[in-house]
Scaffold this active site. Structure first.
Site, PDB file in Angstrom:
ATOM      1  N   SER A  91       0.842  -1.193   0.000  1.00  0.00           N
ATOM      2  CA  SER A  91       0.000   0.000   0.000  1.00  0.00           C
ATOM      3  C   SER A  91       0.881   1.248   0.000  1.00  0.00           C
ATOM      4  O   SER A  91       1.663   1.462  -0.927  1.00  0.00           O
ATOM      5  CB  SER A  91      -0.961  -0.050   1.183  1.00  0.00           C
ATOM      6  OG  SER A  91      -1.924   0.977   1.109  1.00  0.00           O
ATOM      7  N   HIS A 204      -8.456   1.187  -0.819  1.00  0.00           N
ATOM      8  CA  HIS A 204      -8.259   0.251  -1.929  1.00  0.00           C
ATOM      9  C   HIS A 204      -9.588  -0.321  -2.442  1.00  0.00           C
ATOM     10  O   HIS A 204      -9.710  -1.520  -2.691  1.00  0.00           O
ATOM     11  CB  HIS A 204      -7.297  -0.869  -1.527  1.00  0.00           C
ATOM     12  CG  HIS A 204      -5.929  -0.367  -1.177  1.00  0.00           C
ATOM     13  ND1 HIS A 204      -5.078   0.183  -2.118  1.00  0.00           N
ATOM     14  CD2 HIS A 204      -5.288  -0.269   0.008  1.00  0.00           C
ATOM     15  CE1 HIS A 204      -3.969   0.567  -1.531  1.00  0.00           C
ATOM     16  NE2 HIS A 204      -4.068   0.315  -0.235  1.00  0.00           N
TER      17      HIS A 204
END
Length: 317
Positions: A91, A204
């Site tokens: 991430s 996400h």
């Protein structure tokens, strides 16, 4: 010959007092903290060492703090002659990986992460305000495969696989109602746990589209280069070689899942094919989440992943 792969941790790794011992022991690490302060106008020493957990948990603070920590550690490792041949990040961790791979300059990666954190924080605050007491978020499903969890989400409106962490752990983003339904169905399917996470938003997933749109505009002013090291992408789960694709994926990153299990496999295959060299994996910065995921991936028996997150662990190199 010894080769290294660096795996950079993501948001959530932050802790009060992070890398203070490293900066006390290594001037090059403290220099990184000071340089980030100059670039951003943020007192990074105060943010890193005097902030409490609540302040550090904000996206606009945590992203900058974690990136600074990762860059500080890799500068120390570099001073010891240790440089990566391959990099990937979980991430947020993809951004220090972009720096380590030569895709973004030091100054630009700090500016990009600062913008990203501010944009994500603003979007999360807006989502929370619009859904007061009922905000979207994320749930970790433990004990089912990513394929099982993905299949469950297909029948639930506004539930999206977000982090494919390991063969038995998948994090799902969604609306509050969608996550409640997911948790019930996951337990019915045999999940050991379905745990609602204390996060600021549904990361996400398509629910972060507004943040992605704003981040795309912010990135227009930045130049991305082709990587000079092996680099892997969260969005594709594969090696990334083209600057334009990497820049595009930096935006898609906000609305698409982190395909960490795919990246681990590709990295393991790369190492397995390299018969002439001995590889070591290093998690530079804060925490040990990625070392733990690697250990549980099935690949950790052959190749170790070491968390380098303190002056003591750095002293081993």
């Amino acid at each position: 010959m010894k080769k290294y792969a660096f795996l950079f941790p993501g948001q959530g790794a932050q802790v009060p007092g992070m890398i203070k011992d490293i900066c006390d022991a290594y001037p090059e690490a403290r220099k990184v903290v000071d340089e980030v302060s100059k670039i951003t106008g943020v007192n990074m020493a105060e943010l890193l060492w005097e902030s409490d957990a609540a302040v550090l948990s904000r996206s606009d603070n945590s992203q900058l703090a974690i990136t600074t920590a990762s860059l500080a550690v890799i500068k120390v490792l570099e001073s010891k002659g240790i440089k990566p041949s391959a990099v990937m990040g979980f991430s947020l961790g993809e951004f220090p990986a972009l720096y380590a791979a030569g895709v973004l300059s030091f100054e630009d990666v700090i500016k990009v992460v600062r913008k990203r954190g501010q944009i994500m924080q603003a979007t999360c605050e807006k989502i929370a305000k619009e859904n007061e007491g009922h905000a979207p978020g994320m749930t970790a499903v433990i004990g089912l495969s990513p394929e099982q969890v993905t299949a469950i989400t297909k029948d639930i409106k506004d539930a999206y696989p977000a982090n494919l962490n390991s063969p038995v752990q998948t994090v799902v983003s969604g609306t509050a109602d969608a996550l409640t339904e997911l948790e019930a169905k996951a337990k019915e399917a045999g999940a050991r746990r379905a745990l609602r996470l204390a996060v600021a938003g549904p990361f996400h997933s398509p629910l972060m589209q507004e943040a992605a749109d704003n981040f795309e505009k912010a990135l227009a002013d930045f130049t991305f280069n082709n990587p000079d090291k092996i680099l892997f992408s969260n969005v594709t789960g594969k090696q990334a070689k083209d600057a334009a694709e990497i820049k595009k994926n930096a935006v898609l990153h906000l609305t698409n899942p982190v395909r960490w299990t795919d990246e681990e496999k590709v990295l393991n295959d790369l190492i397995a094919d390299d018969k002439d060299n001995e590889w070591e994996l290093i998690e530079p910065g804060v925490g040990s989440v990625l070392s733990g995921l690697w250990a549980k991936s099935g690949y950790g028996e052959e190749i170790k992943c070491v968390s380098v997150n303190s002056a003591e662990t750095l002293a081993n190199y």
